[in-house]
Design a protein around this motif. Structure first.
Motif, short mmCIF file in Angstrom:
data_model
loop_
_atom_site.label_atom_id
_atom_site.label_comp_id
_atom_site.label_asym_id
_atom_site.label_seq_id
_atom_site.Cartn_x
_atom_site.Cartn_y
_atom_site.Cartn_z
N VAL B 47 -61.67 83.55 66.16
CA VAL B 47 -61.94 84.07 67.37
C VAL B 47 -63.28 84.68 67.65
N ILE B 48 -63.75 85.38 66.73
CA ILE B 48 -64.89 86.05 66.92
C ILE B 48 -66.02 85.12 66.98
N GLU B 49 -65.88 83.89 66.06
CA GLU B 49 -67.10 82.73 66.15
C GLU B 49 -66.93 81.92 67.53
N GLU B 56 -73.53 81.00 72.89
CA GLU B 56 -74.59 80.57 72.34
C GLU B 56 -74.72 79.15 72.67
N ASN B 57 -73.65 78.43 73.28
CA ASN B 57 -73.98 77.14 73.31
C ASN B 57 -73.44 76.47 74.84
N TYR B 58 -72.32 77.08 75.60
CA TYR B 58 -72.07 76.57 76.91
C TYR B 58 -71.72 77.88 77.72
N ASN B 59 -72.54 78.59 77.74
CA ASN B 59 -72.27 79.92 78.64
C ASN B 59 -72.74 79.48 80.09
N ALA B 60 -71.91 79.52 80.99
CA ALA B 60 -72.15 79.11 82.27
C ALA B 60 -70.94 79.60 83.01
N ASN B 61 -70.92 79.57 84.32
CA ASN B 61 -69.58 79.97 85.12
C ASN B 61 -68.99 78.97 85.44
N HIS B 63 -66.25 76.04 87.09
CA HIS B 63 -65.83 75.49 88.50
C HIS B 63 -66.74 75.57 89.20
N ARG B 64 -67.97 75.62 89.00
CA ARG B 64 -68.91 75.93 89.97
C ARG B 64 -70.20 74.88 89.57
N GLY B 65 -70.86 75.12 88.43
CA GLY B 65 -72.29 74.55 88.26
C GLY B 65 -71.87 73.10 87.95
N ILE B 66 -72.93 72.29 89.07
CA ILE B 66 -72.84 71.12 88.85
C ILE B 66 -74.09 70.58 87.55
N HIS B 67 -73.80 71.06 86.38
CA HIS B 67 -74.65 70.95 85.56
C HIS B 67 -73.94 70.84 84.09
N SER B 68 -74.51 70.33 83.00
CA SER B 68 -73.58 69.92 81.93
C SER B 68 -73.04 71.43 81.16
N LEU B 69 -73.94 72.58 81.03
CA LEU B 69 -73.16 73.60 80.70
C LEU B 69 -71.83 73.98 81.59
N THR B 74 -66.15 74.73 81.72
CA THR B 74 -65.05 74.43 82.52
C THR B 74 -63.89 73.84 81.75
N THR B 75 -64.43 72.75 80.80
CA THR B 75 -63.49 71.96 79.98
C THR B 75 -62.85 72.96 78.83
N GLU B 76 -63.63 73.66 78.24
CA GLU B 76 -63.13 74.74 77.11
C GLU B 76 -62.34 75.51 77.85
N LEU B 77 -62.39 76.00 79.06
CA LEU B 77 -61.58 76.97 79.58
C LEU B 77 -60.38 76.22 79.87
#
Lengths: 138, 417
Positions: B47-49, B56-61, B63-69, B74-77
């Motif tokens: 969980v910590i990792e 470290e890898n896909y921090n973004a908001n 359902h908003r950003g039209i960008h790869s992150l 969103t996929t992870e969430l």
């Protein structure tokens, strides 16, 4: 000043408290609690015509620190004047306990002090209200 | 610590290696005996990792950003949301709302459902063992709407007295709010029977599952309930994330609770249309990394298996029950083992719970003391406070022994023979 919260001084007062009980006709009585931990302290004072504490009694329930500190306080204030108690500071109360309290436990150690202070202020208010020369309240 | 040769469905010593905090000595050098799991559990490395991976890898908001992150997070969430759905056995993933915790979940229902559907004279059915989080929100909304609170009586041993249910469950009852497992008594409540009888009267059922989810009591369709609330941090996930399950039809009929970004479809100057589920109830930026971390926590507990976890915790509880009862002056509150999860609260004659907790801490044993956010229950018990030991999947039999030794030490300090 002991680092052991539960040294003999505290435990003696917890197990054999000084003046745990009630006065027949207290000059003033007041109580308060720490709602988070449930400690409760009720104090009663008999004040003579020279504004001196003739007798001080307490009742209540809670942890050893809250109850022992009430007992220690009762013993300490008998014979003192309201003037002296007005100047009595929290730091002096903590010194009376002879143990070092963590921040979390200071609430327990200061509960009876808080009740005492409220009573002193209430007595001042009463006096002010009764004495026209002092103009009463506000 | 070893498991003292007792059988467990998994290797507890190996499992403890998954939790970095457990082998870190306390400031005084003593090993940690963590028995405050009812408050929050420790976190496995996975969980910590996962939190670190997210930041470290896909921090973004989401359902908003039209960008790869933005796509990746969103996929992870949404993968985490699906894990929650599967865990609860819910029909649809849109019925899973992310909140900040159980408290927020219940407040959401009290406000968004209660304000719209409660009428003067309606009744809400509660009971005295509820956590303040499943009591105070109902007091507030009942007061606002002119509704009335009623209470299922408790049996002498701290269970819901269902023989008296028909006295308090009436045609005026609109909702029954009940904990699946008491955070003080450990009582596991018969949700199935309560739900069936409530539904027969036309009342909805909300389950406070904060304590029960970590022990595997998780299904929303067996038995069928209408709302189901729990917190991530009590099921090995991060703090700040919780879940509200609600039946689709009911959620759709409710108005939004919090308003702002993400929960709208169209905003005009004077009025707005609201988004579909689940966004309608997820205003603003939700705790994204925490929700993804909750997904990792679900993977972790399912990897061990709820059945195995429950069996291990039951062994621990049985040992605690047995040994604690041999301590003079110790009184356990709540029902017998057959009706209890892995929580044991108690009082010890002559030692106030706060003093007890402080003295146990000297021996490295972390417990909770106080009223545990259940003041009406403590009033019912006739005590102002109790000491609570609560066990998790990583606790050992040796830790139960350490608890009992530490209680004996506290009794000695207080000169109890």
């Amino acid at each position: 000043m002991s680092d052991d919260l539960y040294d003999d001084y505290i435990l003696d007062h917890y197990e054999s408290p000084y003046h745990r009980g009630h006065l027949e006709q207290p000059t003033i009585a007041h109580e308060d609690d720490n709602p988070l931990c449930g400690d409760r302290v009720h104090l009663e004072l008999l004040v003579d015509e020279h504004d001196r504490i003739k007798e001080a009694w307490f009742d209540g329930h809670g942890c050893a620190i809250s109850q022992a500190s009430a007992s220690i306080l009762m013993k300490d204030i008998e014979g003192k004047t309201l003037d002296e108690l007005r100047d009595f500071q929290a730091k002096q109360m903590l010194d009376l306990l002879k143990v070092r309290l963590t921040a979390a436990r200071q609430k327990c150690g200061l509960l009876s002090f808080k009740v005492l202070k409220t009573m002193v202020y209430t007595l001042d208010e009463r006096k002010g209200a009764m004495s026209p020369t002092q103009g009463g309240r506000g | 610590m070893s498991n003292a040769g007792l059988d467990s469905a998994y290797d507890v010593a190996a499992v403890r290696q998954d939790f970095p905090i457990l082998d870190k000595p306390l400031p005084g050098g003593m090993p940690l005996v963590y028995l405050d799991n009812g408050a929050t559990v420790q976190k496995p490395r996975s969980v910590i990792e996962k939190l670190v991976e997210c930041y470290e890898n896909y921090n973004a908001n989401v359902h908003r950003g039209i960008h790869s992150l933005g796509d990746q997070v969103t996929t992870e969430l949404e993968a985490a949301r699906e894990k929650v759905r599967a865990l609860l056995g819910a029909d649809e993933v849109e019925e899973i709302l992310f909140t900040s915790g159980t408290t927020m979940s219940i407040n959401l229902v009290a406000n968004a459902w209660g304000r719209k559907f409660l009428r003067a004279g309606d009744e809400l059915l509660l009971n005295e063992m509820e956590h303040h989080a499943n009591l105070v929100p109902w007091q507030q909304i009942a007061h606002e709407r002119g509704a009335k609170l009623r209470f299922i009586p408790l049996t002498a041993d701290g269970r819901l007295d269902l023989t008296a249910l028909d006295d308090v469950l009436t045609d005026r009852t609109k909702l029954v709010a009940v904990t699946a497992m008491s955070n003080v008594l450990g009582t596991i409540n018969p949700i199935g029977e309560i739900a069936a009888r409530a539904h027969a009267r036309g009342a909805l059922v909300l389950v406070d599952a904060a304590q029960s989810v970590p022990h595997g009591l998780v299904n929303v369709n067996d038995p069928r309930v209408d709302f189901f609330a729990f917190s991530g941090h009590k099921v090995y996930g991060p703090t700040g994330i919780g879940v509200l399950y609600g039946r689709r039809k009911i959620l759709e009929a409710m108005d939004p609770f919090l308003c702002g970004g993400n929960m709208i479809r169209r905003v005009r100057k004077e009025s707005s249309d609201f988004a579909e589920l689940p966004s309608k109830f997820e205003a603003g930026t939700i705790p994204i990394a925490q929700a993804i971390g909750l997904g990792a926590a679900i993977d972790y507990v399912q990897g061990l298996g709820f059945e195995a976890i429950a069996a291990h915790e039951h062994q621990l509880t049985a040992r605690a029950f047995d040994q604690l009862q041999q301590i003079p002056g110790l009184q356990i509150v709540g029902p017998g083992l057959a009706h209890r999860g892995s929580i044991v609260s108690f009082t010890v004659e002559g030692v106030h719970p706060h003093d007890m907790a402080e003295l146990l801490d000297r021996k490295g044993v972390a417990v909770r003391a106080g009223h545990h956010c259940t003041m009406p229950l403590h009033e019912w018990l006739g005590v102002t406070a109790t000491t609570r030991a609560s066990f998790a999947l990583y606790n050992t039999h040796a830790e139960i022994d350490a608890l009992c030794e530490a209680i004996q030490y506290a009794r000695q300090v207080f000169r109890r023979k």
